[in-house]
Write an enzyme that holds these catalytic residues in place. Structure first.
Site, short mmCIF file in Angstrom:
data_model
loop_
_atom_site.label_atom_id
_atom_site.label_comp_id
_atom_site.label_asym_id
_atom_site.label_seq_id
_atom_site.Cartn_x
_atom_site.Cartn_y
_atom_site.Cartn_z
N GLU A 1 4.95 5.90 4.65
CA GLU A 1 4.83 4.44 4.51
C GLU A 1 5.01 4.08 2.87
O GLU A 1 4.42 4.47 1.89
CB GLU A 1 3.44 4.06 4.55
CG GLU A 1 2.86 4.02 5.98
CD GLU A 1 1.93 3.32 6.42
OE1 GLU A 1 1.96 2.61 7.60
OE2 GLU A 1 0.87 2.93 5.51
N HIS B 1 -4.22 6.10 3.22
CA HIS B 1 -3.38 5.25 3.03
C HIS B 1 -3.35 4.80 1.54
O HIS B 1 -4.29 5.04 0.83
CB HIS B 1 -3.82 3.87 3.81
CG HIS B 1 -2.97 2.88 3.89
ND1 HIS B 1 -2.82 1.94 2.78
CD2 HIS B 1 -2.03 2.46 4.91
CE1 HIS B 1 -2.08 0.99 3.28
NE2 HIS B 1 -1.40 1.28 4.43
C1 PEP Z 1 0.55 -0.74 6.27
O1 PEP Z 1 0.00 -0.71 5.11
O2 PEP Z 1 0.45 0.33 6.74
C2 PEP Z 1 1.27 -1.39 6.77
C3 PEP Z 1 2.04 -0.93 7.62
O3 PEP Z 1 1.44 -2.66 6.23
P1 PEP Z 1 2.64 -3.77 6.56
O4 PEP Z 1 3.10 -3.71 7.99
O5 PEP Z 1 1.64 -5.28 6.54
O6 PEP Z 1 3.38 -3.69 5.57
#
Ligand code: PEP
Length: 262
Positions: A167, A96
């Site tokens: 992400e 992550h």
């Molecule tokens: C993440 O960091 O994996 C994530 C999805 O966070 P958020 O939905 O809070 O942006």
């Protein structure tokens, strides 16, 4: 209909006592949804045993937000794949952007963690994504570099067991909004092709980054989006259930495995 994979990481939120209340509220809402989609929850390590007890007998999976490459040893504060497996975890999140930022994790380290997860029968969820908002071309190059750096040692058969979560870092967290569907579709197609070129037959690529009730349907409708990874919106169990209930687009084919049979 294929089965999307929809999950959440709570990050460093919710104590074990709060986790008990989260699952009390969430389980009755999520359980009926698990008939048509695969669901997972990644609590902080101290609350994994709460997930194990609260989800006993349900199809909802759970796992850790990180895993150490080694099976045991002098690594203070770390948690190993056999420990997660012993707790009944099905998933281990790896790479992550907050781990990369706070713990200087590299693609090479992520690769070693993926190997550990696979050795112990866990499904690795590898997070990739560019840091800076911009056009598709540079984003694609960053993501392909991360895939190459962390997945090149994985055999094609094992590649089927890896979930990739796209992400974009700029779309994560307070104040951000989800990436637009055109950008997500383009990057997901690249990831799907990258995995396919290396022999992966099953390719599950999630989108994560500010997913909420208003963005979930458009994102999940994209053909190369195999599911959603939800952060802060899921800290409220009712909101997570609402996102998990996103209708499944009719174009999806029944070609993804049930998590329990994977
Ligand atoms: C993440 O960091 O994996 C994530 C999805 O966070 P958020 O939905 O809070 O942006």
């Amino acid at each position: 209909m294929s089965r999307p994979l929809i999950g959440t990481s709570w990050k460093m939120n919710l104590t074990p006592s709060e986790a008990v209340r989260w699952f009390d509220a969430a389980r009755p809402l999520l359980e009926p949804l698990a008939a048509t989609r695969d669901l997972f929850v990644l609590p902080p390590f101290p609350a994994i045993f709460v997930a194990r007890d609260a989800l006993a007998g349900s199809a909802i999976g759970y796992g850790g937000q990180d895993v150490h490459p080694d099976d045991a040893g002098a690594h203070t504060g770390d948690v190993s794949a056999p420990m997660l497996a012993d707790l009944g975890c099905r998933y281990a999140e790896i790479g992550h952007s907050e781990r990369r930022r706070d713990h200087a994790e590299t693609d090479e380290v992520a690769g070693a963690k993926i190997a550990a997860a696979l050795r112990w029968g866990l499904t690795p969820i590898l997070c990739v994504g560019e840091r800076i908002r911009g056009p598709v071309g540079p984003a694609r190059r960053v993501v392909e570099g991360q895939l190459l750096g962390s997945l090149s040692a994985v055999e094609p058969g094992d590649l089927d067991r890896v979930v990739v979560a796209y992400e974009p870092v700029w779309a994560i967290g307070e104040g951000a909004t989800a990436a637009n569907p055109d950008h997500v579709a383009a990057i997901h197609r690249s990831i799907d092709q990258w995995l396919g070129d290396r022999g992966a037959m099953v390719r599950r690529v999630l989108y994560g980054g500010s997913v909420d009730e208003s963005s979930a349907a458009d994102l999940l409708a994209l053909p190369a989006v195999g599911g959603l990874f939800v952060g802060r919106a899921a800290l409220d169990p009712r909101r997570f259930a609402a996102i998990a209930a996103t209708p499944i687009a009719s174009h999806r084919r029944d070609d993804l495995p049930n998590e329990r049979s994977a």
